[in-house]
Design a protein around this motif. Structure first.
Motif, PDB file in Angstrom:
ATOM      1  N   VAL A 201      47.007   3.497  96.969  1.00  0.00           N
ATOM      2  CA  VAL A 201      48.047   4.353  97.552  1.00  0.00           C
ATOM      3  C   VAL A 201      49.350   3.566  97.694  1.00  0.00           C
ATOM      4  O   VAL A 201      50.448   4.057  97.363  1.00  0.00           O
ATOM      5  N   ASP A 202      49.228   2.315  98.154  1.00  0.00           N
ATOM      6  CA  ASP A 202      50.427   1.493  98.320  1.00  0.00           C
ATOM      7  C   ASP A 202      51.114   1.248  96.986  1.00  0.00           C
ATOM      8  O   ASP A 202      52.360   1.239  96.902  1.00  0.00           O
ATOM      9  N   ALA A 203      50.310   1.043  95.934  1.00  0.00           N
ATOM     10  CA  ALA A 203      50.912   0.770  94.621  1.00  0.00           C
ATOM     11  C   ALA A 203      51.765   1.940  94.166  1.00  0.00           C
ATOM     12  O   ALA A 203      52.872   1.749  93.636  1.00  0.00           O
ATOM     13  N   LEU A 204      51.301   3.163  94.383  1.00  0.00           N
ATOM     14  CA  LEU A 204      52.094   4.336  93.988  1.00  0.00           C
ATOM     15  C   LEU A 204      53.251   4.571  94.949  1.00  0.00           C
ATOM     16  O   LEU A 204      54.346   4.981  94.531  1.00  0.00           O
ATOM     17  N   GLU A 205      53.019   4.335  96.233  1.00  0.00           N
ATOM     18  CA  GLU A 205      54.082   4.566  97.213  1.00  0.00           C
ATOM     19  C   GLU A 205      55.280   3.661  96.939  1.00  0.00           C
ATOM     20  O   GLU A 205      56.444   4.070  97.123  1.00  0.00           O
ATOM     21  N   ASN A 206      55.034   2.456  96.502  1.00  0.00           N
ATOM     22  CA  ASN A 206      56.126   1.514  96.209  1.00  0.00           C
ATOM     23  C   ASN A 206      56.809   1.821  94.879  1.00  0.00           C
ATOM     24  O   ASN A 206      57.967   1.438  94.684  1.00  0.00           O
ATOM     25  N   TRP A 207      56.109   2.499  93.990  1.00  0.00           N
ATOM     26  CA  TRP A 207      56.643   2.700  92.627  1.00  0.00           C
ATOM     27  C   TRP A 207      57.236   4.091  92.403  1.00  0.00           C
ATOM     28  O   TRP A 207      58.230   4.242  91.696  1.00  0.00           O
ATOM     29  N   LEU A 208      56.658   5.132  92.986  1.00  0.00           N
ATOM     30  CA  LEU A 208      57.064   6.503  92.688  1.00  0.00           C
ATOM     31  C   LEU A 208      58.531   6.803  93.004  1.00  0.00           C
ATOM     32  O   LEU A 208      59.204   7.493  92.201  1.00  0.00           O
ATOM     33  N   PRO A 209      59.104   6.373  94.137  1.00  0.00           N
ATOM     34  CA  PRO A 209      60.519   6.723  94.396  1.00  0.00           C
ATOM     35  C   PRO A 209      61.452   6.254  93.285  1.00  0.00           C
ATOM     36  O   PRO A 209      62.362   6.987  92.873  1.00  0.00           O
ATOM     37  N   GLU A 210      61.202   5.068  92.776  1.00  0.00           N
ATOM     38  CA  GLU A 210      62.042   4.569  91.698  1.00  0.00           C
ATOM     39  C   GLU A 210      61.797   5.351  90.405  1.00  0.00           C
ATOM     40  O   GLU A 210      62.744   5.711  89.692  1.00  0.00           O
ATOM     41  N   PHE A 211      60.526   5.629  90.115  1.00  0.00           N
ATOM     42  CA  PHE A 211      60.195   6.352  88.876  1.00  0.00           C
ATOM     43  C   PHE A 211      60.775   7.756  88.870  1.00  0.00           C
ATOM     44  O   PHE A 211      61.227   8.256  87.835  1.00  0.00           O
ATOM     45  N   ASN A 212      60.821   8.410  90.026  1.00  0.00           N
ATOM     46  CA  ASN A 212      61.235   9.822  90.102  1.00  0.00           C
ATOM     47  C   ASN A 212      62.758  10.006  90.071  1.00  0.00           C
ATOM     48  O   ASN A 212      63.245  11.131  90.231  1.00  0.00           O
ATOM     49  N   ARG A 213      63.490   8.959  89.829  1.00  0.00           N
ATOM     50  CA  ARG A 213      64.939   9.122  89.714  1.00  0.00           C
ATOM     51  C   ARG A 213      65.318   9.826  88.422  1.00  0.00           C
ATOM     52  O   ARG A 213      66.453  10.276  88.262  1.00  0.00           O
ATOM     53  N   SER A 214      64.372   9.905  87.505  1.00  0.00           N
ATOM     54  CA  SER A 214      64.620  10.630  86.262  1.00  0.00           C
ATOM     55  C   SER A 214      63.411  11.517  85.959  1.00  0.00           C
ATOM     56  O   SER A 214      62.352  11.380  86.564  1.00  0.00           O
ATOM     57  N   ASP A 215      63.589  12.442  85.019  1.00  0.00           N
ATOM     58  CA  ASP A 215      62.477  13.330  84.653  1.00  0.00           C
ATOM     59  C   ASP A 215      61.677  12.711  83.511  1.00  0.00           C
ATOM     60  O   ASP A 215      62.241  11.992  82.682  1.00  0.00           O
ATOM     61  N   PRO A 216      60.371  13.024  83.430  1.00  0.00           N
ATOM     62  CA  PRO A 216      59.593  13.839  84.383  1.00  0.00           C
ATOM     63  C   PRO A 216      59.278  13.041  85.648  1.00  0.00           C
ATOM     64  O   PRO A 216      59.348  11.823  85.663  1.00  0.00           O
ATOM     65  N   GLN A 217      58.884  13.751  86.693  1.00  0.00           N
ATOM     66  CA  GLN A 217      58.556  13.136  87.968  1.00  0.00           C
ATOM     67  C   GLN A 217      57.061  13.287  88.262  1.00  0.00           C
ATOM     68  O   GLN A 217      56.401  14.185  87.750  1.00  0.00           O
ATOM     69  N   ALA A 218      56.559  12.389  89.106  1.00  0.00           N
ATOM     70  CA  ALA A 218      55.150  12.436  89.517  1.00  0.00           C
ATOM     71  C   ALA A 218      55.078  12.453  91.032  1.00  0.00           C
ATOM     72  O   ALA A 218      55.883  11.812  91.709  1.00  0.00           O
ATOM     73  N   HIS A 219      54.097  13.206  91.557  1.00  0.00           N
ATOM     74  CA  HIS A 219      53.946  13.354  93.005  1.00  0.00           C
ATOM     75  C   HIS A 219      52.471  13.150  93.367  1.00  0.00           C
ATOM     76  O   HIS A 219      51.583  13.728  92.723  1.00  0.00           O
ATOM     77  N   LEU A 220      52.240  12.367  94.379  1.00  0.00           N
ATOM     78  CA  LEU A 220      50.873  12.101  94.850  1.00  0.00           C
ATOM     79  C   LEU A 220      50.584  12.947  96.079  1.00  0.00           C
ATOM     80  O   LEU A 220      51.327  12.906  97.063  1.00  0.00           O
ATOM     81  N   VAL A 221      49.471  13.716  96.034  1.00  0.00           N
ATOM     82  CA  VAL A 221      49.031  14.524  97.167  1.00  0.00           C
ATOM     83  C   VAL A 221      47.672  13.991  97.600  1.00  0.00           C
ATOM     84  O   VAL A 221      46.697  14.069  96.850  1.00  0.00           O
TER      85      VAL A 221
END
Length: 885
Positions: A201-221
């Protein structure tokens, strides 16, 4: 089969947040019902005080559970969780299946040390009460070995663990389209001490905000929380998701909302956690939910599921949290690959985790459910805690039992395990000759034993002449016998008794109809008997007489001499004919010749002593030996012959158990016989159940006989029927009971029926003025159909009552003692009236004679059972046994 499913929770309610065990129980219930079993689910009162809106199937203690057991009368108990075994009464003699889907012994490693030992003791005590264990994967199957040993489950010849993975049916027909912009990743689950996923979870939490600055985006639920209450509504947070946020943490949802979310929104499913021993052995409910919704799975490479995911390309595997961001980036930038793997996820579910396909082991066990053998616990942890005095008494009883297989290990015969899975000719010779010698009583017995005592009782000098003689016969027979192809299920030689025609007793009917039905499966079936001049051949359902050549008769000892030799065998005189093959070597030569003529590779001994000839032919030609147990013969003899000594019984028992273990397969006609042979030392994997059957087409074509005209009775006089061979003492006693107990009671009730006693060897004088013995008849069906009721007041005997199946086939309602209908899966009051009280039986006869609707309903229910036991269908069961033997 009637199965009582006992769970900790009520049946699945999709409007609630549910536990994995609830989903599992619903799947088990559905697959068992689909397989034709009758299933009733009951559950324990919740320990968490959840409100239960429908408590009609809830129990609070052992006494209330006993009410459900008594009312439902199950054949098998299925426990949805191991601890439910504490609610079982040790006096219930029912097979118990335990669903052991979680690696509970490994979960205990994460508990407090001061409670860990108590937890394992409690677990072991519960394991001891079960007979079959369901696990989720191959690793869990191996994990159970030491704990079952610790519980005193006898694993020497049978491992009662069935792999039944968590499975599901597809929830969608096709995969969802590639997302235009937002990729949804789902994960989570109940928080457990042994399941740590925070690193991923931490690995995605640290990476997703930066990755989602452009499309496509990913979201963890992430769905998660503490273990839910039994009745816990889902949260409505799922309706407040914001697609602009990279991370969403939600509580546990209702099952229907969770499934709807997977169907509509989720593209990638996560089943990830840091490595520990519990996770290595576990199987995941979440992963199955992802697969059934067409969602490819990302899982740890150390799980057993990873092997299947990687092989089917139904997702991806990884080793460390640091690999997860790169993998997600690869997926969302390669939508074609995602689409292919999503389709493969559904394919993997359908091919390897489909509910209908993974249950073969469980359904096979339910064809022959049985109690497992127990022995002395082999490890140090006590099994006494929480078992009570009754369970301890059961353990003491189990531990003091000694099987005949263990006794054999101290004699000159085979030892348990000898010949297991392969032929061992020397042991075979030793066992056969030792049993012959044990049953023989030479006229100079005293001197003979003294001389033999001069020789070593275990040395080769004593056994050498016999082995040389046997091997010389093998060499001689091999000159003309040829070799069989044991890999192909081909033609069959049946070795058995000679009194087959007319087929006016149960044994003859069974043998002849089995041969006829097997011949309709495209194979030739020959029957070899004590007749030295001929054998019988069945081809395409038709019987042909075949002559044996003169030279084969000349190879045998003259009949008079072999008969004289046989008289010296220590077998009860009433049944010596069933053991003739032990002393008459002509059986060996005839069977070899007929096997060669028919190109047979299956040698079927109807009654155990005829297996001696079958073993000889197998040694000469190769092939397989099948023994058909019409009864457990040593028990039947002891019950029927008062002159039988304890020594005779032990020798016959040891011979029968030896021969069964030397065979490739043993067919029992009832569950009781199978359990008896298991208890006495026959290897479990040898034993199969194929009941007696009926030729429905022949029965239906036979017109009813006007029995009233034949017997001189009035046309309005009711007729009761019974058929059997009256030289067989239990049948004659049953007719004596009919005359002395039932007819007087019926007369007092104003009913005076005629009793039709069909079958050969009737007594010299009738037992009652209203009773007529017909003697042998060519076809029994017409005589049965001419009667109103079949009454079976049997008090003794063994095996399955073929006569009951005949009555059912003719549409004749049955009133019987418990012994009289033994081996038949009939329910009291539905297919038959079953009672051991003469007044109750008399009342039932009167009611069925006067209440035509009840008479018709019971006749129809009995006929339904008979339609499942047609000989042609049972022949296919024999073919399957031949294939796996």
């Amino acid at each position: 089969m009637k199965i009582l499913l006992i769970t900790f929770e009520p049946p699945l309610d999709a409007s609630l947040a549910v536990r994995g065990n609830v989903v599992r129980a619903a799947q088990l219930h559905a697959l068992l019902v689909a397989a034709g079993h009758e299933v009733k689910q009951v559950f324990r009162k919740p320990y968490d005080d959840s409100p239960i809106y429908d408590s009609s199937a809830m129990y609070t203690d052992l006494d209330e559970l006993a009410v459900f057991v008594a009312a439902f009368e199950p054949d098998v108990l299925l426990l949805g969780y191991w601890a439910l075994a504490e609610d079982l009464n040790p006096e219930w003699d029912l097979p118990v299946i335990m669903d052991f889907i979680a690696p509970r012994p490994l979960e205990a490693l994460f508990e407090l040390e001061n409670t860990r030992d108590l937890s394992i003791q409690r677990l072991v005590a519960c394991l001891r009460k079960a007979d079959c264990f369901l696990v989720g994967n191959r690793r869990q199957r191996h994990l159970l070995v030491p704990y079952l040993m610790q519980a005193g489950i006898d694993l020497r010849f049978h491992y009662p663990v069935v792999e039944l993975p968590i499975a599901a049916r597809p929830a969608v027909d096709e995969i969802k389209p590639v997302p235009a912009q937002h990729w949804i990743i789902a994960g989570g689950g109940v928080r457990w001490a042994w399941r740590s996923q925070q690193g991923y979870v931490d690995a995605l939490e640290n990476w997703l905000p930066e990755f989602n600055r452009s499309d496509p985006q990913a979201h963890l639920v992430m769905f998660g929380g503490d273990y839910p209450m039994i009745h816990q509504p889902g949260s409505d947070e799922i309706n407040a998701l914001r697609p602009d946020q990279p991370m969403h943490s939600l509580g546990l949802q209702s099952y229907q909302d969770y499934c709807r979310f997977l169907t509509d929104h989720v593209h990638i499913g996560l089943e990830l956690a840091e490595f520990n021993i519990e996770r290595y052995f576990s199987q995941s409910f979440r992963a199955m939910e992802y697969l059934r919704h067409g969602i490819p799975v990302v899982c740890n490479d150390y799980t057993e599921l990873a092997e299947k995911i990687a092989s089917a390309e139904a997702g991806w595997t990884l080793q460390t949290p640091g690999q997860l961001p790169d993998l997600i980036q690869h997926i969302v930038h390669n939508p074609d690959e995602w689409q292919r793997r999503a389709a493969n996820a559904l394919t993997l579910l359908q091919e390897q985790f489909n509910t209908d396909q993974v249950a073969s082991g469980l359904l096979a066990y339910l064809q022959q459910p049985h109690r497992v053998e127990r022995c002395e616990p082999m490890l140090s942890v006590s099994c006494e805690d929480d078992t009570g005095e009754e369970e301890q008494g059961e353990q003491a009883s189990d531990d003091t039992e000694t099987s005949s297989a263990e006794q054999i290990s101290n004699s000159d015969g085979i030892k348990p395990g000898d010949g297991e899975g392969s032929e061992q000719p020397c042991d075979e010779e030793q066992a056969i000759y030792d049993r012959e010698q044990a049953l023989g009583k030479p006229s100079i017995g005293g001197l003979y034993r003294q001389l033999r005592g001069r020789l070593s009782s275990t040395g080769s000098l004593r056994t050498l002449p016999r082995k040389l003689f046997y091997r010389c016969m093998v060499k001689l027979a091999s000159l003309f016998a040829g070799r069989a192809n044991a890999e192909v299920t081909g033609n069959v030689v049946i070795i058995t008794r000679a009194d087959l025609y007319p087929t006016d007793h149960g044994g003859a009917v069974k043998i002849v109809e089995t041969a006829r039905a097997l011949s309709k499966t495209g194979r030739d079936v020959a029957i070899v008997t004590s007749e030295r001049h001929r054998y019988w051949l069945y081809r395409d359902g038709k019987r042909y007489e075949r002559k044996l050549p003169l030279w084969i008769r000349l190879c045998s000892v003259p009949r008079r001499f072999s008969s004289l030799l046989h008289l010296s065998y220590d077998v009860p005189k009433s049944n010596q004919f069933l053991y003739l093959a032990l002393s008459d070597n002509s059986f060996l030569w005839r069977t070899v010749l007929v096997a060669k003529r028919c190109n047979a590779n299956v040698y079927q001994a109807e009654f155990p002593a005829y297996a001696r000839a079958a073993f000889f032919v197998r040694r000469v030609r190769g092939g397989k030996v099948v023994i058909v147990e019409h009864n457990v013969e040593y028990n039947r003899l002891r019950a029927q012959d008062d002159s039988m000594t304890d020594d005779q019984y032990e020798r016959l028992k040891t011979m029968e158990v030896d021969f069964c273990n030397l065979a490739d397969a043993v067919v029992c006609v009832s569950r009781n016989d199978r359990m008896q042979l298991r208890r006495d030392g026959v290897y479990d994997q040898r034993l199969h159940i194929i009941p007696h059957g009926v030729d429905l087409s022949t029965f239906d074509a036979e017109p009813a006989v006007d029995v009233r005209l034949h017997c001189g009775w009035k046309q309005d006089q009711p007729v009761l029927v019974y058929h059997g061979t009256y030289e067989y003492p239990p049948n004659l006693i049953a007719m004596q009971v009919m005359a002395s107990e039932l007819l007087p009671r019926l007369h007092k009730r104003g009913v005076r029926p005629g009793v039709l006693a069909v079958g050969k060897m009737p007594p010299s004088q009738s037992l009652h003025e209203d009773m007529v013995f017909t003697g042998s008849v060519e076809r029994v069906a017409g005589w049965l159909r001419g009667a109103d009721l079949a009454v079976v007041p049997l008090l003794d005997g063994g095996g399955t009552r073929m006569k009951i199946i005949d009555y059912f086939a003719c549409g004749v309602p049955v009133v019987s003692t418990t012994k009289g209908i033994e081996g038949i899966e009939a329910k009291n009051g539905v297919e038959a009236v079953i009672s051991d009280d003469w007044d109750e039986l008399a009342d039932a006869i009167v009611e069925l004679l006067q209440n035509r609707q009840r008479h018709a309903d019971m006749a129809a229910a009995g006929r339904a059972i008979a339609e499942q036991l047609d000989w042609c269908a049972l022949a296919e069961d024999y073919v399957r046994v031949f294939a796996v033997a």
